[in-house]
Scaffold this motif. Structure first.
Motif, PDB file in Angstrom:
ATOM      1  N   HIS A 186      14.741  36.214  75.240  1.00 41.24           N
ATOM      2  CA  HIS A 186      13.616  36.312  76.177  1.00 41.24           C
ATOM      3  C   HIS A 186      13.704  35.300  77.317  1.00 41.24           C
ATOM      4  CE1 HIS A 186      11.371  39.567  74.480  1.00 41.24           C
ATOM      5  NE2 HIS A 186      11.395  39.036  73.279  1.00 41.24           N
ATOM      6  N   ASN A 242      13.531  37.968  80.114  1.00 35.53           N
ATOM      7  CA  ASN A 242      12.114  38.231  80.351  1.00 35.53           C
ATOM      8  C   ASN A 242      11.554  37.200  81.328  1.00 35.53           C
ATOM      9  OD1 ASN A 242       9.069  38.052  79.747  1.00 35.53           O
ATOM     10  ND2 ASN A 242       9.673  39.917  78.647  1.00 35.53           N
ATOM     11  N   SER A 250      10.659  42.969  79.210  1.00 37.61           N
ATOM     12  CA  SER A 250      12.009  42.453  79.438  1.00 37.61           C
ATOM     13  C   SER A 250      12.821  43.417  80.292  1.00 37.61           C
ATOM     14  CB  SER A 250      12.723  42.242  78.097  1.00 37.61           C
ATOM     15  OG  SER A 250      12.016  41.326  77.293  1.00 37.61           O
ATOM     16  N   HIS A 271       9.048  42.895  74.416  1.00 40.11           N
ATOM     17  CA  HIS A 271       7.885  42.067  74.751  1.00 40.11           C
ATOM     18  C   HIS A 271       7.907  40.808  73.887  1.00 40.11           C
ATOM     19  CE1 HIS A 271       3.755  40.667  74.979  1.00 40.11           C
ATOM     20  NE2 HIS A 271       3.494  41.543  75.940  1.00 40.11           N
TER      21      HIS A 271
END
Length: 433
Positions: A48, A52, A86, A304
């Motif tokens: 992430h 992200n 993401s 997520h």
């Protein structure tokens, strides 16, 4: 036959591969839990931070050492979903869901499809550990359901695929409960699953009719309660009235089932998919056996981030004889406390429990909630066929004042029904200031 797995497969959720991988993951957890957690914490954090933008900004310049990572709350996620996904993920290739909103901060979130498949594989596996096979056990589901329109038909269809029947819990009339009884007489239900407050309402009605549910429906084997607090007295009452053991399930729509076990005993944590921490008010880890905020991390949701995510609940973790984490207590929600005129605080659960002990003596009240309007003003709102007598009201007030030990005003109000969330959850204590 349960058609859930077939439906998942047809919609792009690779449940067959997920089941195989889950078996491998559970074996790795057993081999070395600490190493497993360290590897998967590092992997999901690295993913992430690199993929992200929302999460990389959320961490910002802070240290990426695990204990220094910021705690993520529901309010942090109340921005458009497309700003939280993401790289490579969108509404079209994810499972999109919405939280119930019972915490007061609802939001939409996403799971990548493989993560969702793993979640379902794990749910089925966790239920098996309690003696419930979702492929064969017909579920009596006591949850909310949309009252009309396409949303209602969608829920009914999902229930059909999942081999369950949904009992609408927004109508607690005697007529509706008689319809429930008729359903149990003519269907081979294997287990009940629903919110504690609603299952208690149904059990109380059965009690007034001198009926035991398993006598009506001999195929019943278990009752699963979820989403709301379960007191020991309530557990005993449910087990008596349904004549089956009660299982306690703790989970969240964002992550799936977090822990499960026999009610009032320790609950097995799903360590293959989720990392659970207990932190104090300063976000420092507490020793095993002490209560604190429940913080969870989803190891496999790449769409997520749910990394060090605060659910809003308070609990206690201990270790079993094999050193595995077990959830030994759920103690309500963060902020669930009454603030008294002198500034002192009392836990909402204890406050509710004192009231419940007195109210149950009446044998008349279906359910009740407590709403604190101000430090010196409390409302007890109850549903009952008959109005409480003056002596009963005086007894309730006396009990509360003895517990509070301060001068406050207590209003006792009868209503025909109580406000629930759109999914049917009942919040037993609210503070309006």
């Amino acid at each position: 036959m349960n058609l859930t797995n077939l439906s998942l497969s047809l919609n792009g959720y690779d449940i067959a591969s997920a089941k195989k991988e889950l078996d491998i993951l559970n074996k790795k957890v057993l081999q070395n839990t600490e190493r497993y957690n360290a590897q998967h914490k590092a992997a999901i954090l690295d993913f992430h931070l690199k993929n992200n933008e929302f999460y990389s900004r959320f961490v910002s310049e802070k240290s990426t050492e695990w204990d220094a990572l910021p705690i993520m709350t529901k309010s942090d996620l109340q921005i458009p979903l497309n700003k939280r996904l993401s790289v490579g993920y969108s509404n079209k290739n994810c499972h999109i869901h919405k939280t119930s909103g019972s915490s007061g901060t609802p939001f939409i979130f996403a799971k990548d499809k493989y993560c969702h498949a793993l979640t379902w594989a794990s749910i089925q596996n966790l239920y098996l550990t309690q003696g419930i096979d979702l492929n064969t056990s017909y579920e009596a589901r006591f949850y909310g359901i949309p009252q009309s329109g396409i949303s209602r038909y969608k829920e009914r269809f999902k229930d059909f695929l999942s081999h369950r029947y949904r009992f609408s819990i927004f109508d607690s009339s005697y007529h509706n409960f008689e319809n429930f009884i008729a359903k149990f007489k003519h269907n081979k239900f294997g287990h009940l699953n629903g919110y504690t407050s609603t299952l208690l309402l149904f059990a109380k009605y059965l009690n007034t009719k001198h009926l035991i549910l398993r006598d009506i429906c001999p195929t019943l084997t278990h009752c699963i309660v979820t989403a709301e607090m379960l007191l020991e007295s309530d557990k005993q009452f449910l087990e008596h009235q349904f004549a089956v053991p009660v299982i306690n399930e703790y989970g969240a729509s964002e992550t799936g089932v977090i822990a499960i076990g026999t009610a009032q005993h320790s609950m097995k944590i799903d360590e293959a998919l989720i990392y659970v921490e207990i932190l104090d008010a300063s976000n420092k880890p507490v020793p095993d056996g002490k209560n604190g905020k429940i913080i969870v991390t989803s190891f496999f949701n790449k769409a997520h981030p749910f990394i060090r995510y605060q659910l809003g609940d308070i609990g206690v973790i201990n270790r079993d004889s094999n050193g595995n984490k077990i959830l030994t207590s759920l103690e309500g929600r963060i902020g669930d406390y009454a603030v008294l005129p002198d500034g002192s605080k009392i836990p909402a659960l204890a406050f509710y429990y004192v009231t419940k002990n007195v109210i149950d003596d009446s044998g008349n009240i279906k359910e009740f909630v407590i709403d604190q309007q101000a430090p010196n003003n409390f409302k007890i709102i109850y549903v009952a066929e008959n109005k409480l007598s003056e002596s009963q009201r005086a007894k309730i007030k006396k009990s509360l004042l003895t517990y509070i030990k301060q001068s406050v005003t207590i209003e006792i109000i009868q209503k025909s029904s109580l406000n629930r969330s759109n999914r049917g959850k009942l919040k037993q204590f609210t503070r309006s200031f």
